[in-house]
Design an enzyme around this catalytic site. Structure first.
Site, PDB file in Angstrom:
ATOM      1  N   ARG A   1       0.836  -1.215   0.000  1.00 17.82           N
ATOM      2  CA  ARG A   1       0.000   0.000   0.000  1.00 17.82           C
ATOM      3  C   ARG A   1       0.868   1.262   0.000  1.00 17.82           C
ATOM      4  O   ARG A   1       0.517   2.257   0.647  1.00 17.82           O
ATOM      5  CB  ARG A   1      -0.961   0.007   1.195  1.00 17.82           C
ATOM      6  CG  ARG A   1      -1.745  -1.295   1.377  1.00 17.82           C
ATOM      7  CD  ARG A   1      -2.816  -1.496   0.327  1.00 17.82           C
ATOM      8  NE  ARG A   1      -3.936  -0.645   0.490  1.00 17.82           N
ATOM      9  CZ  ARG A   1      -5.105  -1.010   1.038  1.00 17.82           C
ATOM     10  NH1 ARG A   1      -5.266  -2.215   1.470  1.00 17.82           N
ATOM     11  NH2 ARG A   1      -6.089  -0.169   1.126  1.00 17.82           N
TER      12      ARG A   1
ATOM     13  N   ARG B   1      -2.717   6.986   1.812  1.00 17.23           N
ATOM     14  CA  ARG B   1      -3.072   8.178   2.577  1.00 17.23           C
ATOM     15  C   ARG B   1      -1.983   8.719   3.494  1.00 17.23           C
ATOM     16  O   ARG B   1      -2.114   9.829   3.998  1.00 17.23           O
ATOM     17  CB  ARG B   1      -4.351   7.906   3.372  1.00 17.23           C
ATOM     18  CG  ARG B   1      -5.574   7.990   2.495  1.00 17.23           C
ATOM     19  CD  ARG B   1      -6.804   7.470   3.188  1.00 17.23           C
ATOM     20  NE  ARG B   1      -6.674   6.031   3.395  1.00 17.23           N
ATOM     21  CZ  ARG B   1      -7.522   5.294   4.101  1.00 17.23           C
ATOM     22  NH1 ARG B   1      -8.534   5.881   4.700  1.00 17.23           N
ATOM     23  NH2 ARG B   1      -7.345   3.996   4.232  1.00 17.23           N
TER      24      ARG B   1
ATOM     25  N   ASP C   1      -7.371  -1.409  -6.950  1.00 15.62           N
ATOM     26  CA  ASP C   1      -7.872  -2.073  -5.745  1.00 15.62           C
ATOM     27  C   ASP C   1      -8.273  -3.484  -6.124  1.00 15.62           C
ATOM     28  O   ASP C   1      -8.606  -3.753  -7.281  1.00 15.62           O
ATOM     29  CB  ASP C   1      -9.077  -1.327  -5.151  1.00 15.62           C
ATOM     30  CG  ASP C   1      -9.438  -1.901  -3.782  1.00 15.62           C
ATOM     31  OD1 ASP C   1      -8.716  -1.610  -2.814  1.00 15.62           O
ATOM     32  OD2 ASP C   1     -10.393  -2.687  -3.693  1.00 15.62           O
TER      33      ASP C   1
ATOM     34  N   ARG D   1      -6.517  13.046  -3.899  1.00 15.45           N
ATOM     35  CA  ARG D   1      -7.864  12.558  -3.562  1.00 15.45           C
ATOM     36  C   ARG D   1      -8.862  13.698  -3.358  1.00 15.45           C
ATOM     37  O   ARG D   1     -10.059  13.477  -3.422  1.00 15.45           O
ATOM     38  CB  ARG D   1      -7.795  11.662  -2.317  1.00 15.45           C
ATOM     39  CG  ARG D   1      -7.307  10.262  -2.612  1.00 15.45           C
ATOM     40  CD  ARG D   1      -8.416   9.385  -3.200  1.00 15.45           C
ATOM     41  NE  ARG D   1      -9.312   8.902  -2.162  1.00 15.45           N
ATOM     42  CZ  ARG D   1     -10.538   9.341  -1.937  1.00 15.45           C
ATOM     43  NH1 ARG D   1     -11.044  10.285  -2.695  1.00 15.45           N
ATOM     44  NH2 ARG D   1     -11.268   8.841  -0.967  1.00 15.45           N
TER      45      ARG D   1
ATOM     46  N   TYR E   1     -15.522 -10.766   1.178  1.00 17.82           N
ATOM     47  CA  TYR E   1     -16.227  -9.483   1.041  1.00 17.82           C
ATOM     48  C   TYR E   1     -17.534  -9.652   0.265  1.00 17.82           C
ATOM     49  O   TYR E   1     -18.549  -9.042   0.588  1.00 17.82           O
ATOM     50  CB  TYR E   1     -15.350  -8.472   0.294  1.00 17.82           C
ATOM     51  CG  TYR E   1     -14.197  -7.914   1.086  1.00 17.82           C
ATOM     52  CD1 TYR E   1     -14.397  -6.946   2.070  1.00 17.82           C
ATOM     53  CD2 TYR E   1     -12.898  -8.315   0.822  1.00 17.82           C
ATOM     54  CE1 TYR E   1     -13.325  -6.412   2.771  1.00 17.82           C
ATOM     55  CE2 TYR E   1     -11.820  -7.782   1.526  1.00 17.82           C
ATOM     56  CZ  TYR E   1     -12.040  -6.827   2.494  1.00 17.82           C
ATOM     57  OH  TYR E   1     -10.988  -6.302   3.182  1.00 17.82           O
TER      58      TYR E   1
HETATM   59  O1  1CP Z   1       0.006   1.078  -3.177  1.00 15.96           O
HETATM   60  C1  1CP Z   1      -0.560  -0.011  -3.281  1.00 15.96           C
HETATM   61  O2  1CP Z   1      -0.258  -0.979  -2.567  1.00 15.96           O
HETATM   62  C2  1CP Z   1      -1.582  -0.191  -4.387  1.00 15.96           C
HETATM   63  C3  1CP Z   1      -2.929   0.096  -4.020  1.00 15.96           C
HETATM   64  C4  1CP Z   1      -3.849  -0.858  -3.296  1.00 15.96           C
HETATM   65  C5  1CP Z   1      -3.781  -2.241  -3.017  1.00 15.96           C
HETATM   66  C6  1CP Z   1      -2.657  -3.199  -3.317  1.00 15.96           C
HETATM   67  C7  1CP Z   1      -5.077  -0.406  -2.789  1.00 15.96           C
HETATM   68  C8  1CP Z   1      -5.538   0.992  -2.862  1.00 15.96           C
HETATM   69  N1  1CP Z   1      -5.766  -1.478  -2.284  1.00 15.96           N
HETATM   70  C9  1CP Z   1      -4.988  -2.611  -2.398  1.00 15.96           C
HETATM   71  C10 1CP Z   1      -5.318  -3.987  -1.981  1.00 15.96           C
HETATM   72  C11 1CP Z   1      -6.455  -4.229  -1.073  1.00 15.96           C
HETATM   73  N2  1CP Z   1      -7.665  -3.589  -1.022  1.00 15.96           N
HETATM   74  C12 1CP Z   1      -6.488  -5.276  -0.122  1.00 15.96           C
HETATM   75  C13 1CP Z   1      -5.395  -6.280   0.091  1.00 15.96           C
HETATM   76  C14 1CP Z   1      -4.298  -5.758   0.930  1.00 15.96           C
HETATM   77  C15 1CP Z   1      -4.618  -5.415   2.357  1.00 15.96           C
HETATM   78  O3  1CP Z   1      -5.067  -6.313   3.112  1.00 15.96           O
HETATM   79  O4  1CP Z   1      -4.352  -4.287   2.749  1.00 15.96           O
HETATM   80  C16 1CP Z   1      -7.712  -5.241   0.535  1.00 15.96           C
HETATM   81  C17 1CP Z   1      -8.203  -6.174   1.640  1.00 15.96           C
HETATM   82  C18 1CP Z   1      -8.462  -4.166  -0.044  1.00 15.96           C
HETATM   83  C19 1CP Z   1      -9.819  -3.785   0.310  1.00 15.96           C
HETATM   84  C20 1CP Z   1      -9.874  -2.356   0.640  1.00 15.96           C
HETATM   85  N3  1CP Z   1      -9.949  -1.376  -0.298  1.00 15.96           N
HETATM   86  C21 1CP Z   1      -9.797  -1.754   1.908  1.00 15.96           C
HETATM   87  C22 1CP Z   1      -9.642  -2.488   3.235  1.00 15.96           C
HETATM   88  C23 1CP Z   1     -10.963  -2.705   3.896  1.00 15.96           C
HETATM   89  C24 1CP Z   1     -10.845  -3.661   5.078  1.00 15.96           C
HETATM   90  O5  1CP Z   1     -11.532  -4.676   5.038  1.00 15.96           O
HETATM   91  O6  1CP Z   1     -10.067  -3.400   6.000  1.00 15.96           O
HETATM   92  C25 1CP Z   1      -9.860  -0.374   1.715  1.00 15.96           C
HETATM   93  C26 1CP Z   1      -9.859   0.710   2.751  1.00 15.96           C
HETATM   94  C27 1CP Z   1      -9.952  -0.157   0.306  1.00 15.96           C
HETATM   95  C28 1CP Z   1      -9.951   1.134  -0.427  1.00 15.96           C
HETATM   96  C29 1CP Z   1      -8.583   1.518  -0.870  1.00 15.96           C
HETATM   97  N4  1CP Z   1      -7.794   0.738  -1.714  1.00 15.96           N
HETATM   98  C30 1CP Z   1      -6.614   1.417  -1.970  1.00 15.96           C
HETATM   99  C31 1CP Z   1      -6.659   2.668  -1.262  1.00 15.96           C
HETATM  100  C32 1CP Z   1      -5.588   3.726  -1.293  1.00 15.96           C
HETATM  101  C33 1CP Z   1      -7.891   2.713  -0.583  1.00 15.96           C
HETATM  102  C34 1CP Z   1      -8.405   3.855   0.243  1.00 15.96           C
HETATM  103  C35 1CP Z   1      -9.228   4.700  -0.638  1.00 15.96           C
HETATM  104  C36 1CP Z   1      -9.094   6.155  -0.326  1.00 15.96           C
HETATM  105  O7  1CP Z   1      -8.182   6.826  -0.834  1.00 15.96           O
HETATM  106  O8  1CP Z   1      -9.930   6.636   0.452  1.00 15.96           O
END
Ligand code: 1CP
Length: 368
Positions: free
Chosen positions: A41, A45, A90, A54, A165
């Site tokens: 990630r 943020r 994502d 954003r 999910y």
């Molecule tokens: O920089 C990077 O790594 C690339 C971007 C990336 C990746 C690899 C994002 C952007 N999401 C992911 C993978 C992802 N998304 C996973 C697997 C990794 C992990 O466990 O962290 C999972 C479970 C998600 C699901 C997801 N999408 C969540 C987590 C929810 C939870 O159950 O805890 C969230 C908050 C998102 C939205 C998201 N995805 C990515 C970002 C930057 C965001 C936040 C969006 C924003 O800017 O508000």
């Protein structure tokens, strides 16, 4: 990307010795000049410039607009000397393409959770090149911008994590729905996992064909399962993704969170690299996994919140624990937290950079 930004990337890349393949070499367990580093990630943020981006665009707009996705992917590389870029997207982008109505609040939320066999059969396995062409465009634009200086990592969610999910409808809670489905209707869960595996194999293939030089499969919720259920459901689904990936192969990283009880089984996934979280010390992971697989991890993301000193000390411990054999990629044990100080990430980069390459390490690393 602006000219100034392009110059910055070029300058920071120029500080390195030209093209860097140390990440890909470590994936293949080949000797490297120093341990490669990237951060799960890494575009997110904790970066003020990401938060500013954003303000201008929604998360899904970023994912769907190649110029913006590339911009976000490059942000961490402009600041830090990292050894790989990951495409900004994502795990739910391809699932939306399968017909699921997903929104981000900020975690993925489904308008209609998958609860019946008809719901499963309503999911499409589309040609990803046609349904999410913007992902391939973003991957190839990013690879072009980086000019081979560091490789691009593509990614997808593992079938079980996506199913968790999809069936639950949202994140949080104990994933009660999927865990009870496993006992109530295992055949339905298998059908859902197979459908997701087929779609993800096509999705990873599409990213590889677009220029991704490695891919990571995120299995964030696999740790919910006991070994028998993991062996029955989550593991065969990951294997199916790998079996259907086709040629040419690139290194595959499989990351299962909170799964120290599963790593011996996960080693049979067919992945080249196993990502492990902080719950498994790396020396123990090495002993349990043997030499056939590389490892990635596993600094506790919360250590970075304590500042650069603690980050430095803990990162050195992780490197010590990984030992001198080739096949370690330094990373966190899970995604970097939004409240992480930039100075801690800088300290982490300095740790790998300043660690003198010991000749013994290279010698020990020669294949026998
Ligand atoms: O920089 C990077 O790594 C690339 C971007 C990336 C990746 C690899 C994002 C952007 N999401 C992911 C993978 C992802 N998304 C996973 C697997 C990794 C992990 O466990 O962290 C999972 C479970 C998600 C699901 C997801 N999408 C969540 C987590 C929810 C939870 O159950 O805890 C969230 C908050 C998102 C939205 C998201 N995805 C990515 C970002 C930057 C965001 C936040 C969006 C924003 O800017 O508000």
């Amino acid at each position: 990307m602006s000219d100034a930004a392009r110059n910055n990337v070029a300058a920071s890349a120029g500080a390195r010795a030209g093209m860097s393949d140390r990440f890909l070499r470590a994936c293949r367990r080949q000797p490297v000049d120093r341990t490669p580093l990237w951060i799960m990630r890494q575009a997110g943020r904790y970066l003020p410039e990401y938060r500013a981006l954003r303000e201008r665009a929604s998360f899904l707009e970023l994912c769907r607009t190649p110029e913006l996705a590339v911009e976000a992917s490059l942000m961490p590389l402009r600041r830090f000397d990292l050894d790989a870029a990951i495409i900004f997207s994502d795990i739910f982008v391809p699932v939306a393409a399968m017909g699921a109505a997903v929104s981000f609040e900020p975690g993925p939320t489904l308008a209609h959770p998958v609860r019946t066999r008809d719901d499963v059969r309503a999911l499409r396995v589309p040609a990803m090149a046609e349904t999410v062409p913007f992902v391939g465009q973003a991957v190839s634009m990013l690879a072009h911008e980086l000019g081979g200086r560091v490789p691009v990592i593509g990614f997808c969610g593992a079938p079980f994590t996506l199913a968790a999910y999809l069936v639950e409808g949202r994140s949080g809670g104990g994933f009660e729905q999927i865990q009870s489905l496993m006992f109530r209707d295992p055949a339905m869960l298998r059908e859902l996992l197979d459908t997701l595996a087929d779609a993800m194999a096509d999705y990873l293939r599409f990213q590889i064909d677009s220029g991704a030089e490695a891919v990571q499969i995120f299995d964030t919720w696999a740790g919910l399962l006991g070994p028998e259920d993991y062996r029955a459901f989550a593991l065969p689904a990951v294997r199916r993704v790998l079996d259907r990936l086709g040629e040419p192969r690139v290194p595959v990283i499989y990351f299962a969170l909170a799964a120290p009880h599963l790593i011996d089984l996960a080693a049979g996934s067919g992945a080249d690299v196993l990502g492990v979280c902080w719950r498994v010390p790396l020396d123990q992971a090495r002993r349990r996994l043997g030499r056939n697989v590389a490892i990635q991890g596993n600094l506790h993301p919360h250590a970075l919140l304590a500042g650069p000193e603690v980050t430095r000390a803990r990162a050195l411990e992780v490197l010590e624990s990984a030992g001198p054999e080739p096949g370690h990629i330094l990373n966190l044990g899970h995604g970097i937290l939004p409240s992480t100080p930039i100075a801690s990430v800088e300290a982490l980069v300095e740790v790998v950079r300043n660690r003198a390459p010991a000749p013994k390490r290279a010698e020990a690393a020669e294949p026998v």
